[in-house]
Enzyme design. Structure first.
Site, short mmCIF file in Angstrom:
data_model
loop_
_atom_site.label_atom_id
_atom_site.label_comp_id
_atom_site.label_asym_id
_atom_site.label_seq_id
_atom_site.Cartn_x
_atom_site.Cartn_y
_atom_site.Cartn_z
N GLY A 15 76.14 8.37 33.67
CA GLY A 15 76.37 9.70 33.11
C GLY A 15 77.53 10.42 33.79
N GLU A 32 74.33 1.07 33.64
CA GLU A 32 72.97 1.27 33.12
C GLU A 32 72.24 -0.05 32.90
OE1 GLU A 32 75.64 2.98 32.20
OE2 GLU A 32 75.12 5.09 31.93
N GLU A 88 80.48 9.17 32.04
CA GLU A 88 80.44 9.74 30.69
C GLU A 88 80.85 11.21 30.69
OE1 GLU A 88 76.39 8.13 30.36
OE2 GLU A 88 77.00 7.35 28.41
N ALA A 140 73.17 9.81 35.44
CA ALA A 140 72.00 10.62 35.12
C ALA A 140 71.02 10.47 36.27
CB ALA A 140 71.38 10.12 33.82
N1 CAA Z 1 69.90 9.39 40.23
C1 CAA Z 1 69.14 9.90 41.19
N2 CAA Z 1 69.42 9.81 42.51
C2 CAA Z 1 70.55 9.17 42.85
C3 CAA Z 1 71.42 8.62 41.90
C4 CAA Z 1 71.06 8.75 40.53
N3 CAA Z 1 71.84 8.29 39.55
N4 CAA Z 1 72.45 8.02 42.55
C5 CAA Z 1 72.25 8.23 43.85
N5 CAA Z 1 71.09 8.92 44.06
C6 CAA Z 1 70.48 9.33 45.32
C7 CAA Z 1 69.87 8.15 46.03
O1 CAA Z 1 68.59 7.88 45.53
C8 CAA Z 1 69.87 8.66 47.46
O2 CAA Z 1 68.79 9.55 47.62
P1 CAA Z 1 67.78 9.38 48.89
O3 CAA Z 1 68.66 9.62 50.08
O4 CAA Z 1 66.76 10.44 48.64
O5 CAA Z 1 67.28 7.98 48.82
C9 CAA Z 1 71.15 9.48 47.53
O6 CAA Z 1 71.50 9.79 46.20
C10 CAA Z 1 72.31 8.71 48.15
O7 CAA Z 1 72.45 7.49 47.41
P2 CAA Z 1 72.52 6.06 48.11
O8 CAA Z 1 71.72 6.05 49.39
O9 CAA Z 1 72.15 5.04 47.09
O10 CAA Z 1 74.07 6.00 48.48
P3 CAA Z 1 74.96 4.70 48.68
O11 CAA Z 1 76.26 5.17 49.24
O12 CAA Z 1 74.22 3.64 49.40
O13 CAA Z 1 75.21 4.14 47.16
C11 CAA Z 1 75.73 4.35 44.82
C12 CAA Z 1 75.95 4.89 46.25
C13 CAA Z 1 76.34 2.95 44.70
C14 CAA Z 1 76.43 5.31 43.87
C15 CAA Z 1 74.21 4.28 44.52
O14 CAA Z 1 73.64 5.54 44.85
C16 CAA Z 1 73.88 3.99 43.09
O15 CAA Z 1 73.99 2.86 42.67
N6 CAA Z 1 73.44 5.01 42.34
C17 CAA Z 1 72.99 4.84 40.96
C18 CAA Z 1 74.16 4.58 40.00
C19 CAA Z 1 73.63 4.37 38.61
O16 CAA Z 1 72.92 3.42 38.33
N7 CAA Z 1 73.99 5.28 37.69
C20 CAA Z 1 73.54 5.22 36.31
C21 CAA Z 1 72.34 6.13 36.14
S1 CAA Z 1 71.54 5.97 34.54
C22 CAA Z 1 72.53 6.85 33.48
O17 CAA Z 1 73.51 7.47 33.87
C23 CAA Z 1 72.10 6.85 32.04
C24 CAA Z 1 73.07 7.47 31.11
O18 CAA Z 1 73.96 6.86 30.56
C25 CAA Z 1 72.95 8.85 30.76
#
Ligand code: CAA
Length: 257
Positions: free
Chosen positions: A108, A131, A111, A65
């Site tokens: 998400g 999460e 999911e 998400a």
């Molecule tokens: N939401 C918003 N933006 C996101 C995102 C997310 N889930 N995942 C990645 N991005 C964005 C980053 O903020 C970044 O944007 P900027 O360049 O503007 O900073 C861009 O995408 C590239 O991401 P990274 O620089 O972090 O890329 P990376 O290769 O270094 O890492 C990753 C990749 C390990 C996937 C890392 O991006 C990450 O950990 N992302 C979040 C994963 C996460 O926690 N997901 C769960 C979300 S909560 C949820 O999903 C709730 C639910 O159940 C519904």
């Protein structure tokens, strides 16, 4: 109709939907979920479409998400909006949907893949429900569908630690149907989608309905449900055609009726 967060390509009876927010690794914001539902509404209503493939980029199917959209929400707001209720509509789709997952399928994104009928994964795919590392928990059915897919022990461990699972482990755990080298993922998924779309759509939808019933009912009720659906398929032209074609030793020409 054009979409800002998705690409749509139609190949005969197969629709390929590509999540397209590369700047956010396809994170699911409200716009993307809204557009995904719009495109699925349209594809479900189109009698020419027999199977849908949902994919992302080589780096990310979807990284969860959209955390930036969620970060400042407060309880009454997210509760009154029933946030993610729209995402549930994806799981309620009746036509077959295959997820083709390369790279990250997190939160998400994992999911979303779990809401599809089965997952084909690239060898670089990584699944996780991280999460807990954000101080929250899965909110689009992850605790329920992952547990049904891979069992309690692994689902509990993944949700509590937030660790990622690689493609090979995901396949042996039963989360993924098959793994392919990254450069063959889409080709192989489309091949399966065309094979499904060439069969009777009515039978495919009935099979999906029966298998989805497993999660909702006892074995005896599930078998009874399947038997009634089996009886009803004899009202279709495709049953007559499929069986006649076998007996005549020719390829069937399904009309999806
Ligand atoms: N939401 C918003 N933006 C996101 C995102 C997310 N889930 N995942 C990645 N991005 C964005 C980053 O903020 C970044 O944007 P900027 O360049 O503007 O900073 C861009 O995408 C590239 O991401 P990274 O620089 O972090 O890329 P990376 O290769 O270094 O890492 C990753 C990749 C390990 C996937 C890392 O991006 C990450 O950990 N992302 C979040 C994963 C996460 O926690 N997901 C769960 C979300 S909560 C949820 O999903 C709730 C639910 O159940 C519904």
């Amino acid at each position: 109709m054009s979409y800002e967060t998705l690409l749509l390509e139609i190949q005969e009876r197969v629709a390929l939907v590509t999540l397209n927010r590369p700047q956010a690794l396809n994170a699911l914001n409200s716009q993307l979920v809204g557009e995904l539902n719009q495109v699925l509404d349209r594809l479900e209503a189109d009698p020419q479409i027999g199977c849908i493939v949902l994919t992302g980029s080589a780096k990310a199917f979807a990284a969860g998400a959209d955390i930036k959209e969620l970060a400042d929400k407060c309880f009454p707001q997210i509760y009154h909006d029933d946030h993610f209720a729209q995402a549930d509509r994806i799981a309620a789709r009746r036509k077959p949907i295959i997820a083709a997952v390369a790279g990250y399928a997190l939160g998400g994104g994992c999911e979303l893949a779990l809401m599809c009928d089965f997952i084909y994964a690239a060898d670089n795919a990584r699944f996780g429900l991280p999460e807990i590392t954000l101080g929250v928990l899965p909110g689009i059915g992850g605790t329920q569908r992952l547990t049904r897919a891979i069992g309690r022990a692994k689902a509990m461990e993944m949700c509590l630690t937030g660790r990622m699972m690689e493609a090979a482990e995901a396949e042996s755990a039963g989360l993924v149907a098959r793994i392919f080298p990254r450069d063959r993922l889409l080709e192989e998924t489309l091949k399966a989608a065309h094979a499904i779309a060439g069969k009777s759509l009515t039978a495919a939808m009935m099979i999906k309905e029966c298998i989805n019933r497993v999660d909702e009912t006892s074995l005896s009720e599930g078998v009874r449900f399947e038997r009634r659906v089996f009886h009803s398929v004899f009202a279709t032209a495709d049953q007559k055609e499929g069986m006649a074609a076998f007996i005549d030793k020719r390829a069937p020409r399904f009309t999806h009726r």
